[in-house]
Design an enzyme around this catalytic site. Structure first.
Site, PDB file in Angstrom:
ATOM      1  NE  ARG A 236      -4.106  -1.834   0.181  1.00 57.95           N
ATOM      2  CZ  ARG A 236      -4.077  -3.017  -0.404  1.00 57.95           C
ATOM      3  NH1 ARG A 236      -2.979  -3.400  -1.067  1.00 57.95           N
ATOM      4  NH2 ARG A 236      -5.112  -3.835  -0.341  1.00 57.95           N
ATOM      5  CD  GLU A 265      -4.199   1.991  -6.206  1.00 58.24           C
ATOM      6  OE1 GLU A 265      -3.023   1.759  -5.921  1.00 58.24           O
ATOM      7  OE2 GLU A 265      -5.107   1.119  -6.174  1.00 58.24           O
ATOM      8  CG  HIS A 285      -3.407  -1.996  -6.764  1.00 55.98           C
ATOM      9  ND1 HIS A 285      -3.977  -1.284  -5.741  1.00 55.98           N
ATOM     10  CD2 HIS A 285      -3.103  -3.216  -6.223  1.00 55.98           C
ATOM     11  CE1 HIS A 285      -4.034  -2.017  -4.641  1.00 55.98           C
ATOM     12  NE2 HIS A 285      -3.501  -3.195  -4.920  1.00 55.98           N
TER      13      HIS A 285
END
Length: 329
Positions: A236, A265, A285
């Site tokens: 993260r 995001e 991601h």
């Protein structure tokens, strides 16, 4: 039940074997990303079970209060994007399997791919070759170098094994219990956090984002790293102190970064300072985004819906709602 699924970008879920578990349900799938509360409230007004793909959409009280038919939110892993207190108050069950005993090999494999890509400048060399240039620099060999694993859990332990297979010295920094597990597995523990950042050639972060770990990597930590070192973050983004990574990379200590995660995001239009740096390898991601991983994750998520409909909800993270007079359904 009326089931809604958000943020299935590539319309993948209906092609999975586990999707058959929803046979008999009315399922609506949304492929775009929307965060506007009015738009989401309109889309989800008749939804009884809401399926979330990780933390792609924020589910807060202003939205929840406009979804009177919602009974269940089903997802997997951590849930900082869900207002659990509001769900409990409104009688909405939240089910989320925390998969404590199951490593995400997909995330571990991507981590190692990023290590190799950054140390050998693979994306930069490919881009240069396509632009008509032959070799733009000299990379780094992994064998004999020190791999630092910050957080020795399900994924960190797998990445440590990859480093060992590549002939790297593995050094671990983590909580006391995790350090003990690492040492039992044959890996060395760093003498201190300061020594960890100073000695490692590659540091990979593998921690959950909770209050205790938010900003756990400081600017002063990064400044201790070698100019030739690489920091990797597939966990993260907020594990690293705000703005610290960009500033450190501009100062070339560490010399490189590889990241799969960002503070907000999705990142669209290349609007993030890391994307403008030539010493960064980045991906959007995708650590968990493989068909195999999706089968595992959504098998759990759909099982939670089936269990709820059968009157036996599982993996409930707000158990007080089960005895509340406000519980829906």
């Amino acid at each position: 039940m009326k089931v809604s699924i958000l943020d299935d970008y590539h319309d993948t879920l209906r092609t999975l074997d586990c999707f058959k578990k929803l046979n008999g349900q009315t399922v609506e799938i949304w492929n775009d990303h929307v965060q506007d509360v009015d738009a989401l409230a309109k889309r989800l007004k008749d939804t009884e079970a809401l399926v979330l793909i990780r933390e792609r959409t924020q589910i807060r009280a202003p939205l929840l209060e406009r979804l009177p038919k919602l009974k269940l939110i089903s997802q997997r892993s951590v849930y900082p994007h869900i207002d659990i207190d509001a769900c409990t108050r409104l009688g909405i069950v939240v089910s989320s399997n925390m998969h404590a005993g199951a490593p995400s090999y997909a995330a571990a494999e991507l981590t190692w791919g990023l290590v190799l890509a950054a140390m050998r400048q693979i994306p930069q060399q490919m881009a240069a070759l396509k632009a008509g240039t032959w070799q733009i620099g000299v990379g780094h060999t992994l064998r004999g170098k020190t791999l630092g694993i910050y957080g020795y859990g399900r994924i960190g332990s797998v990445v440590a094994g990859y480093g060992n297979a590549f002939g790297m010295k593995v050094l671990v920094w983590a909580r006391e219990a995790s350090l003990a597990r690492a040492q039992a597995d044959g890996y060395a523990a760093a003498k201190s956090k300061e020594a960890f950042f100073e000695e490692c050639d590659v540091i990979s972060l593998h921690m959950r984002l909770v209050d205790a770990t938010r900003g756990i990597v400081k600017a002063t930590d990064l400044a201790r790293m070698k100019p030739t070192a690489l920091v990797v973050n597939t966990s993260r983004a907020p594990l690293i102190e705000a703005d610290a990574l960009v500033n450190a990379l501009r100062a070339r200590r560490p010399g490189m970064a590889a990241v799969d995660v960002f503070e907000q995001e999705p990142v669209l239009g290349a609007r993030h300072p890391l994307l403008g740096l030539d010493n960064v390898v980045s991906t959007p991601h995708i650590g968990y985004v493989t068909r195999d991983e999706y089968e595992t994750q959504f098998g759990d998520i759909f099982d939670q819906i089936v269990a709820y409909e059968a009157g036996k909800p599982i993996h409930v993270v707000n158990p007080d709602v089960l005895t509340s007079k406000n519980k829906r359904g």
